[in-house]
Design a protein around this motif. Sequence first.
Motif, short mmCIF file in Angstrom:
data_model
loop_
_atom_site.label_atom_id
_atom_site.label_comp_id
_atom_site.label_asym_id
_atom_site.label_seq_id
_atom_site.Cartn_x
_atom_site.Cartn_y
_atom_site.Cartn_z
N HIS A 100 67.35 75.01 62.77
CA HIS A 100 66.97 74.17 63.90
C HIS A 100 68.03 73.10 64.24
O HIS A 100 68.00 72.57 65.34
CB HIS A 100 65.62 73.46 63.69
N THR B 106 60.26 68.53 64.68
CA THR B 106 61.03 69.48 63.86
C THR B 106 61.51 68.81 62.57
O THR B 106 61.39 69.37 61.47
CB THR B 106 62.24 70.01 64.64
N SER C 87 58.90 68.28 59.98
CA SER C 87 58.55 69.46 59.18
C SER C 87 59.40 69.57 57.92
O SER C 87 59.02 70.23 56.95
CB SER C 87 58.69 70.74 60.03
N TYR C 88 60.57 68.88 57.93
CA TYR C 88 61.43 68.84 56.73
C TYR C 88 60.99 67.73 55.77
O TYR C 88 60.98 67.91 54.57
CB TYR C 88 62.90 68.58 57.12
N ARG D 180 60.11 66.66 70.55
CA ARG D 180 60.11 67.94 69.85
C ARG D 180 61.07 67.91 68.65
O ARG D 180 60.76 68.45 67.58
CB ARG D 180 60.51 69.05 70.84
N HIS D 181 62.21 67.25 68.82
CA HIS D 181 63.16 67.11 67.71
C HIS D 181 62.53 66.32 66.56
O HIS D 181 62.71 66.66 65.38
CB HIS D 181 64.42 66.38 68.17
#
Length: 292
Positions: free
Chosen positions: A110, A56, A59-60, A52-53
């Motif tokens: 996040h 995340t 997404s950057y 999940r990290h």
Amino acid sequence: MRQETEQELLKKIIGFQREEITSCIIYKKLATIEKDPENRKILQRISEDESRHYATLRSYTHREVTPNRWEILFYVWLVRLLGITFAVRRLELGEKETTSVYSRYPDMEHFAEMAQDEQHHEEKLIGMISEERLEYMGSVVLGLNDALVEFTGALAGFTLALNDTKLIALTGSITGIAAALSMASSEYLSTKSEKTRNKRPVKAAIYTGIAYIITVVALVGPFILLSSPVMALCIMLLMALLIIAFFNYYYAIARNESFKRRFSEMAILSFSVAGISFLIGYLLKTVTGIEA
């Protein structure tokens, strides 16, 4: 303090991505190796968090990043050679570093959440594993400590008193094997009298005896292979130092203790006894006038 450029930050986040996907795969593989169902669930959950990290961070960066295959292979073999506890503790050290890095970016959305996840991983990992080899670690400690302190001293004394590598090796081997059997017997009786639920007296005795004999073989080896007593003694002391370093590094990581403190104490004790024994050998040889 200089502000990071957008390009520098992007490069760092890509590095974080690689660490997260690598950790994800490592934990997943460790979960397949782990036999305990509770430990397996925790490892799987952490693997899912790391995945999940990674998503995340992606997404950057809007990029896919390949994992570090060598690191994955390293940890798989580490588990097979030194056990799940040692491998997980090594991973835990990486988790602490990642937590520290994420905490440096409180303004990044996040990142604080991921830092908390990494901290949570540490808390879970600290008490999660019960492994047989660690339950008997005290027996191994006893065998190694006694062998290193007693045997380095004995061989140092023999070196000056006898001055013949083959005779030193023979005398040392007989002394070492007898001491190993004695230590194993003592550990058997000690464990039996303590009636420890998780330790079996026979296994404890075997762990102690094997640890002692392995140390004896490693320390006697230079005297078998070399003809110079002084050179053999120097290599024996180096072997003792390496054994102390390896064992204490393993124990410090697996038990979450200080490596420097344990290594320093054991090295100083072993080498002090070796030095005193060397002097005793010299004095006895001088006083008795016996020449080998």
